[in-house]
Design a protein around this motif. Structure first.
Motif, PDB file in Angstrom:
ATOM      1  N   GLU A   1     -68.831 -51.708 -11.067  1.00 11.68           N
ATOM      2  CA  GLU A   1     -67.539 -51.963 -11.672  1.00 11.68           C
ATOM      3  C   GLU A   1     -66.490 -51.850 -10.587  1.00 11.68           C
ATOM      4  OE1 GLU A   1     -68.259 -50.183 -16.152  1.00 11.68           O
ATOM      5  OE2 GLU A   1     -66.864 -49.226 -14.808  1.00 11.68           O
ATOM      6  N   THR A   2     -65.493 -52.707 -10.710  1.00 13.28           N
ATOM      7  CA  THR A   2     -64.435 -52.655  -9.717  1.00 13.28           C
ATOM      8  C   THR A   2     -63.544 -51.450  -9.943  1.00 13.28           C
ATOM      9  OG1 THR A   2     -63.122 -54.120 -11.104  1.00 13.28           O
ATOM     10  CG2 THR A   2     -64.407 -55.137  -9.350  1.00 13.28           C
ATOM     11  N   THR A   3     -63.383 -51.045 -11.187  1.00 10.50           N
ATOM     12  CA  THR A   3     -62.591 -49.864 -11.509  1.00 10.50           C
ATOM     13  C   THR A   3     -63.247 -49.157 -12.675  1.00 10.50           C
ATOM     14  OG1 THR A   3     -61.223 -51.100 -13.050  1.00 10.50           O
ATOM     15  CG2 THR A   3     -60.418 -50.953 -10.798  1.00 10.50           C
ATOM     16  N   PRO A   4     -62.984 -47.870 -12.846  1.00 12.98           N
ATOM     17  CA  PRO A   4     -63.607 -47.156 -13.947  1.00 12.98           C
ATOM     18  C   PRO A   4     -63.027 -47.513 -15.305  1.00 12.98           C
ATOM     19  CG  PRO A   4     -62.129 -45.717 -12.753  1.00 12.98           C
ATOM     20  CD  PRO A   4     -62.210 -47.007 -11.985  1.00 12.98           C
ATOM     21  N   MET A   5     -61.863 -48.146 -15.359  1.00 12.68           N
ATOM     22  CA  MET A   5     -61.202 -48.418 -16.624  1.00 12.68           C
ATOM     23  C   MET A   5     -61.356 -49.864 -17.089  1.00 12.68           C
ATOM     24  SD  MET A   5     -59.311 -45.484 -17.332  1.00 12.68           S
ATOM     25  CE  MET A   5     -58.017 -46.079 -18.357  1.00 12.68           C
ATOM     26  N   GLY A   6     -61.892 -50.741 -16.278  1.00 12.53           N
ATOM     27  CA  GLY A   6     -62.041 -52.126 -16.689  1.00 12.53           C
ATOM     28  C   GLY A   6     -61.803 -53.068 -15.532  1.00 12.53           C
ATOM     29  N   PRO A   7     -61.413 -54.304 -15.847  1.00 10.13           N
ATOM     30  CA  PRO A   7     -61.222 -55.307 -14.804  1.00 10.13           C
ATOM     31  C   PRO A   7     -60.033 -54.953 -13.907  1.00 10.13           C
ATOM     32  CG  PRO A   7     -60.417 -56.120 -16.892  1.00 10.13           C
ATOM     33  CD  PRO A   7     -61.093 -54.817 -17.173  1.00 10.13           C
ATOM     34  N   PRO A   8     -60.005 -55.502 -12.715  1.00  9.42           N
ATOM     35  CA  PRO A   8     -58.876 -55.220 -11.821  1.00  9.42           C
ATOM     36  C   PRO A   8     -57.564 -55.691 -12.458  1.00  9.42           C
ATOM     37  CG  PRO A   8     -60.581 -56.495 -10.701  1.00  9.42           C
ATOM     38  CD  PRO A   8     -60.971 -56.398 -12.130  1.00  9.42           C
ATOM     39  N   PRO A   9     -56.493 -54.954 -12.243  1.00  5.74           N
ATOM     40  CA  PRO A   9     -55.216 -55.337 -12.841  1.00  5.74           C
ATOM     41  C   PRO A   9     -54.627 -56.579 -12.177  1.00  5.74           C
ATOM     42  CG  PRO A   9     -54.928 -53.467 -11.393  1.00  5.74           C
ATOM     43  CD  PRO A   9     -56.391 -53.717 -11.466  1.00  5.74           C
ATOM     44  N   GLU A  10     -53.804 -57.277 -12.936  1.00  5.47           N
ATOM     45  CA  GLU A  10     -53.104 -58.438 -12.393  1.00  5.47           C
ATOM     46  C   GLU A  10     -51.938 -57.945 -11.552  1.00  5.47           C
ATOM     47  OE1 GLU A  10     -51.994 -60.837 -15.741  1.00  5.47           O
ATOM     48  OE2 GLU A  10     -54.034 -60.905 -16.494  1.00  5.47           O
ATOM     49  N   SER A  11     -51.363 -58.825 -10.747  1.00  7.64           N
ATOM     50  CA  SER A  11     -50.287 -58.402  -9.845  1.00  7.64           C
ATOM     51  C   SER A  11     -49.057 -57.927 -10.607  1.00  7.64           C
ATOM     52  CB  SER A  11     -49.908 -59.533  -8.890  1.00  7.64           C
ATOM     53  OG  SER A  11     -49.424 -60.646  -9.609  1.00  7.64           O
ATOM     54  N   ASP A  12     -48.744 -58.561 -11.763  1.00  6.52           N
ATOM     55  CA  ASP A  12     -47.585 -58.100 -12.526  1.00  6.52           C
ATOM     56  C   ASP A  12     -47.832 -56.715 -13.128  1.00  6.52           C
ATOM     57  OD1 ASP A  12     -49.455 -59.164 -14.342  1.00  6.52           O
ATOM     58  OD2 ASP A  12     -47.904 -59.685 -15.791  1.00  6.52           O
ATOM     59  N   GLU A  13     -49.074 -56.416 -13.479  1.00  7.03           N
ATOM     60  CA  GLU A  13     -49.403 -55.087 -13.996  1.00  7.03           C
ATOM     61  C   GLU A  13     -49.223 -54.032 -12.912  1.00  7.03           C
ATOM     62  OE1 GLU A  13     -52.731 -55.649 -17.439  1.00  7.03           O
ATOM     63  OE2 GLU A  13     -53.393 -55.976 -15.383  1.00  7.03           O
ATOM     64  N   LYS A  14     -49.577 -54.374 -11.684  1.00  5.22           N
ATOM     65  CA  LYS A  14     -49.415 -53.440 -10.572  1.00  5.22           C
ATOM     66  C   LYS A  14     -47.940 -53.105 -10.364  1.00  5.22           C
ATOM     67  CE  LYS A  14     -53.342 -55.237  -7.963  1.00  5.22           C
ATOM     68  NZ  LYS A  14     -53.722 -55.900  -6.712  1.00  5.22           N
ATOM     69  N   ILE A  15     -47.110 -54.123 -10.396  1.00  7.18           N
ATOM     70  CA  ILE A  15     -45.677 -53.924 -10.167  1.00  7.18           C
ATOM     71  C   ILE A  15     -45.067 -53.106 -11.303  1.00  7.18           C
ATOM     72  CG2 ILE A  15     -43.445 -55.109 -10.029  1.00  7.18           C
ATOM     73  CD1 ILE A  15     -45.001 -57.370  -8.545  1.00  7.18           C
ATOM     74  N   ILE A  16     -45.434 -53.438 -12.535  1.00  6.67           N
ATOM     75  CA  ILE A  16     -44.888 -52.725 -13.690  1.00  6.67           C
ATOM     76  C   ILE A  16     -45.348 -51.269 -13.686  1.00  6.67           C
ATOM     77  CG2 ILE A  16     -44.966 -52.589 -16.212  1.00  6.67           C
ATOM     78  CD1 ILE A  16     -45.039 -55.724 -16.111  1.00  6.67           C
ATOM     79  N   ALA A  17     -46.606 -51.025 -13.350  1.00  8.84           N
ATOM     80  CA  ALA A  17     -47.105 -49.642 -13.273  1.00  8.84           C
ATOM     81  C   ALA A  17     -46.401 -48.881 -12.155  1.00  8.84           C
ATOM     82  CB  ALA A  17     -48.611 -49.634 -13.050  1.00  8.84           C
ATOM     83  N   THR A  18     -46.110 -49.549 -11.056  1.00 11.77           N
ATOM     84  CA  THR A  18     -45.394 -48.909  -9.952  1.00 11.77           C
ATOM     85  C   THR A  18     -43.984 -48.527 -10.379  1.00 11.77           C
ATOM     86  OG1 THR A  18     -46.675 -50.203  -8.362  1.00 11.77           O
ATOM     87  CG2 THR A  18     -44.643 -49.205  -7.559  1.00 11.77           C
ATOM     88  N   ILE A  19     -43.309 -49.407 -11.083  1.00  8.03           N
ATOM     89  CA  ILE A  19     -41.961 -49.115 -11.576  1.00  8.03           C
ATOM     90  C   ILE A  19     -41.986 -47.883 -12.486  1.00  8.03           C
ATOM     91  CG2 ILE A  19     -40.140 -49.975 -13.118  1.00  8.03           C
ATOM     92  CD1 ILE A  19     -40.728 -52.780 -11.963  1.00  8.03           C
ATOM     93  N   GLY A  20     -43.057 -47.708 -13.215  1.00  9.38           N
ATOM     94  CA  GLY A  20     -43.173 -46.583 -14.132  1.00  9.38           C
ATOM     95  C   GLY A  20     -43.113 -45.228 -13.464  1.00  9.38           C
ATOM     96  N   TYR A  21     -43.371 -45.164 -12.169  1.00  3.77           N
ATOM     97  CA  TYR A  21     -43.319 -43.887 -11.458  1.00  3.77           C
ATOM     98  C   TYR A  21     -41.908 -43.531 -10.984  1.00  3.77           C
ATOM     99  CZ  TYR A  21     -48.311 -43.082 -11.431  1.00  3.77           C
ATOM    100  OH  TYR A  21     -49.606 -42.823 -11.813  1.00  3.77           O
TER     101      TYR A  21
END
Length: 160
Positions: free
Chosen positions: A13-33
């Motif tokens: 598996e690429t990640t323990p939680m599921g498929p690799p995130p899309e680029s917009d998901e990465k940016i949105i998750a980063t903003i969340g911090y």
């Protein structure tokens, strides 16, 4: 004979939680911090496990920061050390979210795993899916109207 599984039997598996995130998901998750913006991933990408994972961790990290700031006011020396550690943790978390990692912050990640967002998204998830269905129906209706108008415009010159 060895008891090791064959290469075709090994699941990767690429990640323990599921498929690799899309680029917009990465940016949105980063903003969340960024401070209290942990709500942004919960609003913008409510169905994304990646965004939920990082939003929950960020929420707990934010509340820990508030506690440390209060501690800083009471005991400046120890509070300063904790503040520097939190700052480093925020920077590392921003980097890991932007990299697309399902990184679990030590201790904080354990608590964030216990947060259940399903109750929060129960009705919101239904309304979001209803909006998507409504958009699809509106697009289909617009196509039908365009076809009808085109047919009418083709028939109109023939009547003259």
């Amino acid at each position: 004979m060895t008891d090791q599984p064959k290469e075709s039997e090994i699941k990767t598996e690429t990640t323990p939680m599921g498929p690799p995130p899309e680029s917009d998901e990465k940016i949105i998750a980063t903003i969340g911090y960024l401070a209290f913006l942990f709500v942004v991933p919960l609003i913008v990408k409510p169905k994304s496990k990646f965004c939920q994972h990082h939003a929950k961790q960020s929420m707990i990290l934010f509340f820990v920061t508030i506690i440390v700031l209060v501690f800083l006011a009471v005991t400046p020396l120890f509070g300063s050390v904790f503040t520097l550690a939190l700052f480093a943790l925020y920077i590392l978390s921003l980097y890991r979210a932007f990299s697309g990692d399902y990184w679990k912050i030590p201790v904080i990640g354990t608590f964030s795993d216990k947060i259940n967002l399903e109750g929060l998204y129960g009705k919101a998830g239904i309304s979001a899916s209803s909006l998507t269905a409504l958009k699809e129906k509106a697009a289909e209706a617009a196509k039908q109207m365009t076809k009808t108008v085109d047919k009418m415009s083709e028939q109109e010159p023939e009547k003259k």
